[in-house]
Write a protein that holds these residues in place. Structure first.
Motif, PDB file in Angstrom:
ATOM      1  N   TYR A  89     -30.229  53.283  -7.383  1.00 27.28           N
ATOM      2  CA  TYR A  89     -30.125  51.859  -7.727  1.00 27.28           C
ATOM      3  C   TYR A  89     -31.388  51.093  -7.344  1.00 27.28           C
ATOM      4  CZ  TYR A  89     -25.359  51.943  -9.356  1.00 27.28           C
ATOM      5  OH  TYR A  89     -24.246  52.181 -10.099  1.00 27.28           O
ATOM      6  N   THR A  90     -31.975  51.420  -6.217  1.00 25.08           N
ATOM      7  CA  THR A  90     -33.207  50.749  -5.796  1.00 25.08           C
ATOM      8  C   THR A  90     -34.326  51.022  -6.791  1.00 25.08           C
ATOM      9  OG1 THR A  90     -32.563  50.904  -3.472  1.00 25.08           O
ATOM     10  CG2 THR A  90     -34.890  50.502  -3.930  1.00 25.08           C
ATOM     11  N   ILE A  91     -34.449  52.261  -7.223  1.00 20.25           N
ATOM     12  CA  ILE A  91     -35.467  52.607  -8.217  1.00 20.25           C
ATOM     13  C   ILE A  91     -35.234  51.814  -9.497  1.00 20.25           C
ATOM     14  CG2 ILE A  91     -36.289  54.450  -9.757  1.00 20.25           C
ATOM     15  CD1 ILE A  91     -35.794  56.395  -7.368  1.00 20.25           C
ATOM     16  N   LEU A  92     -33.993  51.796  -9.977  1.00 23.85           N
ATOM     17  CA  LEU A  92     -33.695  51.079 -11.228  1.00 23.85           C
ATOM     18  C   LEU A  92     -33.988  49.587 -11.101  1.00 23.85           C
ATOM     19  CD1 LEU A  92     -30.397  52.789 -12.437  1.00 23.85           C
ATOM     20  CD2 LEU A  92     -32.750  53.220 -13.163  1.00 23.85           C
ATOM     21  N   LEU A  93     -33.572  48.986  -9.995  1.00 24.42           N
ATOM     22  CA  LEU A  93     -33.820  47.556  -9.802  1.00 24.42           C
ATOM     23  C   LEU A  93     -35.314  47.274  -9.665  1.00 24.42           C
ATOM     24  CD1 LEU A  93     -30.803  46.760  -7.470  1.00 24.42           C
ATOM     25  CD2 LEU A  93     -31.147  45.878  -9.789  1.00 24.42           C
ATOM     26  N   ASP A  94     -36.033  48.124  -8.937  1.00 24.43           N
ATOM     27  CA  ASP A  94     -37.489  47.973  -8.812  1.00 24.43           C
ATOM     28  C   ASP A  94     -38.162  48.053 -10.178  1.00 24.43           C
ATOM     29  OD1 ASP A  94     -37.828  47.553  -6.086  1.00 24.43           O
ATOM     30  OD2 ASP A  94     -38.360  49.634  -5.644  1.00 24.43           O
ATOM     31  N   GLU A  95     -37.801  49.064 -10.941  1.00 23.84           N
ATOM     32  CA  GLU A  95     -38.412  49.255 -12.255  1.00 23.84           C
ATOM     33  C   GLU A  95     -38.053  48.096 -13.197  1.00 23.84           C
ATOM     34  OE1 GLU A  95     -40.599  51.584 -13.159  1.00 23.84           O
ATOM     35  OE2 GLU A  95     -40.483  52.792 -11.338  1.00 23.84           O
ATOM     36  N   ALA A 153     -22.078  45.221 -12.328  1.00 20.37           N
ATOM     37  CA  ALA A 153     -23.244  45.828 -11.661  1.00 20.37           C
ATOM     38  C   ALA A 153     -23.065  45.799 -10.145  1.00 20.37           C
ATOM     39  CB  ALA A 153     -24.525  45.103 -12.071  1.00 20.37           C
ATOM     40  N   ALA A 154     -22.612  44.672  -9.628  1.00 23.70           N
ATOM     41  CA  ALA A 154     -22.402  44.557  -8.174  1.00 23.70           C
ATOM     42  C   ALA A 154     -21.355  45.563  -7.702  1.00 23.70           C
ATOM     43  CB  ALA A 154     -21.985  43.137  -7.812  1.00 23.70           C
ATOM     44  N   LYS A 155     -20.304  45.746  -8.486  1.00 24.10           N
ATOM     45  CA  LYS A 155     -19.256  46.708  -8.130  1.00 24.10           C
ATOM     46  C   LYS A 155     -19.781  48.142  -8.159  1.00 24.10           C
ATOM     47  CE  LYS A 155     -15.235  43.946  -9.391  1.00 24.10           C
ATOM     48  NZ  LYS A 155     -14.123  43.747 -10.330  1.00 24.10           N
ATOM     49  N   LEU A 156     -20.659  48.443  -9.126  1.00 24.21           N
ATOM     50  CA  LEU A 156     -21.240  49.787  -9.176  1.00 24.21           C
ATOM     51  C   LEU A 156     -22.089  50.058  -7.942  1.00 24.21           C
ATOM     52  CD1 LEU A 156     -22.308  50.237 -12.918  1.00 24.21           C
ATOM     53  CD2 LEU A 156     -20.607  51.566 -11.656  1.00 24.21           C
ATOM     54  N   VAL A 157     -22.875  49.068  -7.537  1.00 23.63           N
ATOM     55  CA  VAL A 157     -23.688  49.235  -6.331  1.00 23.63           C
ATOM     56  C   VAL A 157     -22.778  49.462  -5.123  1.00 23.63           C
ATOM     57  CG1 VAL A 157     -25.304  48.083  -4.760  1.00 23.63           C
ATOM     58  CG2 VAL A 157     -25.645  47.911  -7.237  1.00 23.63           C
ATOM     59  N   MET A 158     -21.725  48.665  -5.018  1.00 22.20           N
ATOM     60  CA  MET A 158     -20.795  48.778  -3.884  1.00 22.20           C
ATOM     61  C   MET A 158     -20.042  50.110  -3.899  1.00 22.20           C
ATOM     62  SD  MET A 158     -21.439  46.146  -2.163  1.00 22.20           S
ATOM     63  CE  MET A 158     -20.148  46.180  -0.943  1.00 22.20           C
ATOM     64  N   LYS A 159     -19.775  50.622  -5.087  1.00 21.36           N
ATOM     65  CA  LYS A 159     -19.050  51.888  -5.223  1.00 21.36           C
ATOM     66  C   LYS A 159     -19.778  53.018  -4.488  1.00 21.36           C
ATOM     67  CE  LYS A 159     -17.571  55.185  -8.756  1.00 21.36           C
ATOM     68  NZ  LYS A 159     -17.479  55.457 -10.198  1.00 21.36           N
ATOM     69  N   TYR A 160     -21.093  52.925  -4.465  1.00 15.24           N
ATOM     70  CA  TYR A 160     -21.896  53.979  -3.867  1.00 15.24           C
ATOM     71  C   TYR A 160     -22.502  53.583  -2.517  1.00 15.24           C
ATOM     72  CZ  TYR A 160     -21.439  56.391  -8.293  1.00 15.24           C
ATOM     73  OH  TYR A 160     -20.934  57.019  -9.390  1.00 15.24           O
ATOM     74  N   LEU A 209     -28.439  46.162 -18.467  1.00 15.62           N
ATOM     75  CA  LEU A 209     -28.430  44.715 -18.703  1.00 15.62           C
ATOM     76  C   LEU A 209     -27.642  44.017 -17.600  1.00 15.62           C
ATOM     77  CD1 LEU A 209     -29.240  42.340 -20.487  1.00 15.62           C
ATOM     78  CD2 LEU A 209     -27.229  42.802 -21.899  1.00 15.62           C
ATOM     79  N   GLY A 210     -26.562  44.640 -17.146  1.00 16.67           N
ATOM     80  CA  GLY A 210     -25.800  44.098 -16.014  1.00 16.67           C
ATOM     81  C   GLY A 210     -26.659  44.010 -14.766  1.00 16.67           C
ATOM     82  N   LEU A 211     -27.498  45.015 -14.538  1.00 12.31           N
ATOM     83  CA  LEU A 211     -28.409  44.976 -13.395  1.00 12.31           C
ATOM     84  C   LEU A 211     -29.436  43.854 -13.556  1.00 12.31           C
ATOM     85  CD1 LEU A 211     -28.971  48.793 -12.734  1.00 12.31           C
ATOM     86  CD2 LEU A 211     -27.674  47.175 -11.313  1.00 12.31           C
ATOM     87  N   LEU A 212     -29.816  43.574 -14.791  1.00 12.86           N
ATOM     88  CA  LEU A 212     -30.734  42.458 -15.039  1.00 12.86           C
ATOM     89  C   LEU A 212     -30.061  41.130 -14.706  1.00 12.86           C
ATOM     90  CD1 LEU A 212     -33.630  42.493 -16.134  1.00 12.86           C
ATOM     91  CD2 LEU A 212     -32.692  41.846 -18.336  1.00 12.86           C
TER      92      LEU A 212
END
Length: 186
Positions: A113-119, A96-103, A169-172
């Motif tokens: 990503y912010t929307i998904l993490l907020d939700e 999950a951290a790598k996906l965030v960094m990728k973008y 789930l990785g974001l969780l």
């Protein structure tokens, strides 16, 4: 006189009241915003450029707060009887951290990503945390987590970034590792 009841199906049988609580939280504004962000990303895969800095709200989820529960992912899993998930959780959190960094160069993807993490965080706090605080067993907590993940998956719409439930789930786990959620009473 007899009544034939063959073919009847009883779903819930109880000697008293049956109480069911189902919270279906899908933020339509988030769904609409995701569609707009996907449209921007479709053009070149980047959408609006970020200048390689993270937006304030995403940065909040990427760093651990200094107040509250500051245990790491491993301690949270251990203390909630979920140590069997440690290897999987660590791998998914890292992915999950790598996906965030990728973008990181895309302001549009960062907003997704912010929307998904907020939700995820909000739904977790409203539906999973109360089960934990009420002393729910692991199966009950996991059922609530799965429902939360399925709710988020359903709101993804076109899902241009191709998120899977496993990614969510990785974001969780990412949220847990950065001190935003937990699986035990505190």
């Amino acid at each position: 006189m007899f009544t034939n009841q063959s073919g009847n199906v009883a779903n819930d049988i109880a000697g008293g009241n049956i109480s069911k609580t189902s919270i279906n939280i899908i933020n339509s504004a988030s769904v609409e915003e995701l569609a707009l962000l996907y449209a921007k990303l479709k053009v070149d895969g980047l959408g609006d450029l970020s200048g390689n800095s993270f937006c304030h709200k995403l940065q909040h989820y990427m760093s651990a707060p200094t107040d509250g529960d500051i245990r790491g992912l491993e301690a949270k899993l251990r203390e909630s009887g979920r140590l069997d998930m440690l290897h999987f959780a660590m791998l998914q959190k890292e992915a999950a951290a790598k996906l965030v960094m990728k973008y990181q160069s895309s302001k549009s993807a960062q907003r997704v990503y912010t929307i998904l993490l907020d939700e995820l965080h909000t739904i977790y706090m409203l539906t999973v945390t109360p089960v934990i605080e009420a002393g729910g067993d692991r199966q009950a907590v996991d059922l609530c987590i799965n429902q939360a993940l399925q709710t988020i998956k359903a709101m993804l719409g076109e899902n241009f970034l191709e998120f899977t439930v496993k990614d969510l789930l990785g974001l969780l786990y990412f949220l847990a590792g950065n001190c935003h959620i937990r699986w035990d009473k505190c």
